[in-house]
Design an enzyme around this catalytic site. Structure first.
Site, PDB file in Angstrom:
ATOM      1  N   ARG A 233       0.765  -1.410  -0.046  1.00 42.25           N
ATOM      2  CA  ARG A 233      -0.118   0.028  -0.060  1.00 42.25           C
ATOM      3  C   ARG A 233       0.916   1.175  -0.176  1.00 42.25           C
ATOM      4  O   ARG A 233       1.939   1.396   0.531  1.00 42.25           O
ATOM      5  CB  ARG A 233      -0.679   0.049   1.145  1.00 42.25           C
ATOM      6  CG  ARG A 233      -2.202  -0.935   1.184  1.00 42.25           C
ATOM      7  CD  ARG A 233      -3.007  -0.349   0.116  1.00 42.25           C
ATOM      8  NE  ARG A 233      -4.439  -0.941   0.034  1.00 42.25           N
ATOM      9  CZ  ARG A 233      -4.602  -2.049  -0.681  1.00 42.25           C
ATOM     10  NH1 ARG A 233      -3.658  -2.173  -1.498  1.00 42.25           N
ATOM     11  NH2 ARG A 233      -5.782  -2.782  -0.822  1.00 42.25           N
ATOM     12  N   HIS A 281      -1.233   0.840  -9.848  1.00 48.56           N
ATOM     13  CA  HIS A 281      -1.818  -0.053  -8.848  1.00 48.56           C
ATOM     14  C   HIS A 281      -2.396  -1.214  -9.380  1.00 48.56           C
ATOM     15  O   HIS A 281      -3.741  -1.414  -9.447  1.00 48.56           O
ATOM     16  CB  HIS A 281      -2.793   0.896  -7.950  1.00 48.56           C
ATOM     17  CG  HIS A 281      -3.089   0.066  -6.697  1.00 48.56           C
ATOM     18  ND1 HIS A 281      -3.673   0.757  -5.510  1.00 48.56           N
ATOM     19  CD2 HIS A 281      -3.555  -1.557  -6.395  1.00 48.56           C
ATOM     20  CE1 HIS A 281      -4.042  -0.368  -4.440  1.00 48.56           C
ATOM     21  NE2 HIS A 281      -3.867  -1.539  -5.074  1.00 48.56           N
TER      22      HIS A 281
END
Ligand code: NDP
Ligand code: OXD
Length: 318
Positions: A233, A281
């Site tokens: 993350r 991502h």
């Protein structure tokens, strides 16, 4: 019974119609509705399958029994202070795990085989026949030995890399030298040439990828300087530290799939930095077919009175 879908994601894989179609096809006897698009009675919603739902939405469903997260990481969901106290199940799927293992392997290999340098040389028409090392000369340290970290470690071992792992509690993965907890972190970093990060974002891990940590990575490896690969993350990393550590040689190169702010702002210095390889991502996309299959199996098992799998522990945040 109604299954409510609430999906907000930037990638093609988050197109809501595809998710609704997959769930409805697998649950022909149930009503599948999309938040923000379809009319529904909140009192009839027993299950919700979500990715970054609007905060407060789930709290407005009085008879909600289970929340299914359409991805592996639950940090965005747990940030909703109004999240109802019902079981929260995260996605643990072979499809997702394999995608992440592909990503990790690809990026470990490209740094190991010096692809960025070779591509730069090709653009200059330079025959850059520099040293190439054996995988066994390189130590890969995997932060997070969970579903994703374990699988990636096994493939890296098979390729011949020396693999070390770090987790919160002790973990036993064949062939991997494992370290755990705050006490094990220094020793783990000291033997890491390529740091692969597959940690969840929690109060304990936020900002962990900072200058202080990068300075503890091994500096005696064949690569010359340590490499960071973060597919966990963005909140784990301090981006200003990454840039300054690349500039002063504390880090040799980085691959980033996740960012403090997503999408990455156009003004970010990461975009144009020669030491940065970035992806939007998409290291391990949630596939509507694979993930809806997984959730429907769990939902039907729950209705038969069977236990749920991969329930998130709220206390630890993952
Ligand atoms: P798991 O919960 O299976 O594994 C998490 C691992 O992190 C465990 O080994 C755990 O330790 C370790 N960990 C957690 N907190 C700490 C801590 N404070 N100190 C040390 N170790 C810690 O998660 P997954 O492997 O399924 O997924 C990991 C993360 O990957 C997700 O949370 C998500 O953020 C990210 N992800 C990113 C994707 C992308 O496309 N970029 C796609 C999918 C996931 P222990 O084993 O002791 O519990
Ligand atoms: C996930 C993700 O957590 O795609 O599944 O980031």
């Amino acid at each position: 019974m109604t299954l409510l879908l609430s999906i907000q994601g930037a990638g093609d894989n988050w197109a809501t119609a595809a998710w609704k179609e997959r769930f409805q096809r697998r649950l022909p006897d149930k009503k599948v509705v999309l938040a923000g698009q379809d009319q529904f009675d909140p009192a009839l919603v027993r299950f919700a399958a979500v990715w970054k739902p609007t905060p407060g939405l789930l709290a407005s469903l009085p008879n909600l029994k289970v929340i299914f997260n359409l991805g592996a990481g639950v940090d965005a969901l747990l940030a909703d202070q109004t999240l109802p106290d019902v079981p929260l199940v995260r996605a643990v799927s072979r499809d997702l795990t394999q995608r992440m293992t592909e990503y990790v392997t690809l990026h470990v290999l490209l740094h190991h085989r010096r692809l960025p340098m070779l591509q730069a040389a090709q653009r200059e028409r330079v025959w850059m026949a520099r040293d190439q090392w054996a995988a066994g000369d390189v130590r890969v340290g995997v932060m997070g030995l969970g579903e994703l970290g374990r699988d990636a470690s096994e493939v890296l071992l098979r390729l011949g890399f020396r693999v070390n792992g770090w987790s919160r509690g002790p973990r036993d993965v064949a062939g991997v030298t494992s370290f755990h907890g705050d006490d094990g972190l220094k020793a783990f970093l000291m033997v890491t040439d390529i740091l692969v990060v597959l940690l969840p974002l929690t109060t304990e891990t936020r900002g962990i990828l900072n200058r202080g940590l990068f300075q503890q990575l091994a500096r005696d490896g064949v690569l010359g300087a340590p490499v960071l690969i973060n597919a966990g993350r963005g909140g784990l990393q301090v981006e200003t530290d990454i840039i300054s550590c690349l500039d002063d040689g504390t880090l040799g190169a980085v691959t980033l799939d996740v960012f403090e702010t997503e999408p990455l702002p156009a003004a970010s210095a990461l975009w144009g930095h020669p030491g940065v390889l970035l992806t939007p991502h998409n290291a391990a996309d949630s596939d509507p077919g694979a993930i809806s299959d997984l959730i429907v199996k769990q939902l039907l098992a729950y209705e038969r009175g069977e236990p749920l799998m991969n329930v998130v522990k709220r206390a630890t945040g993952y």
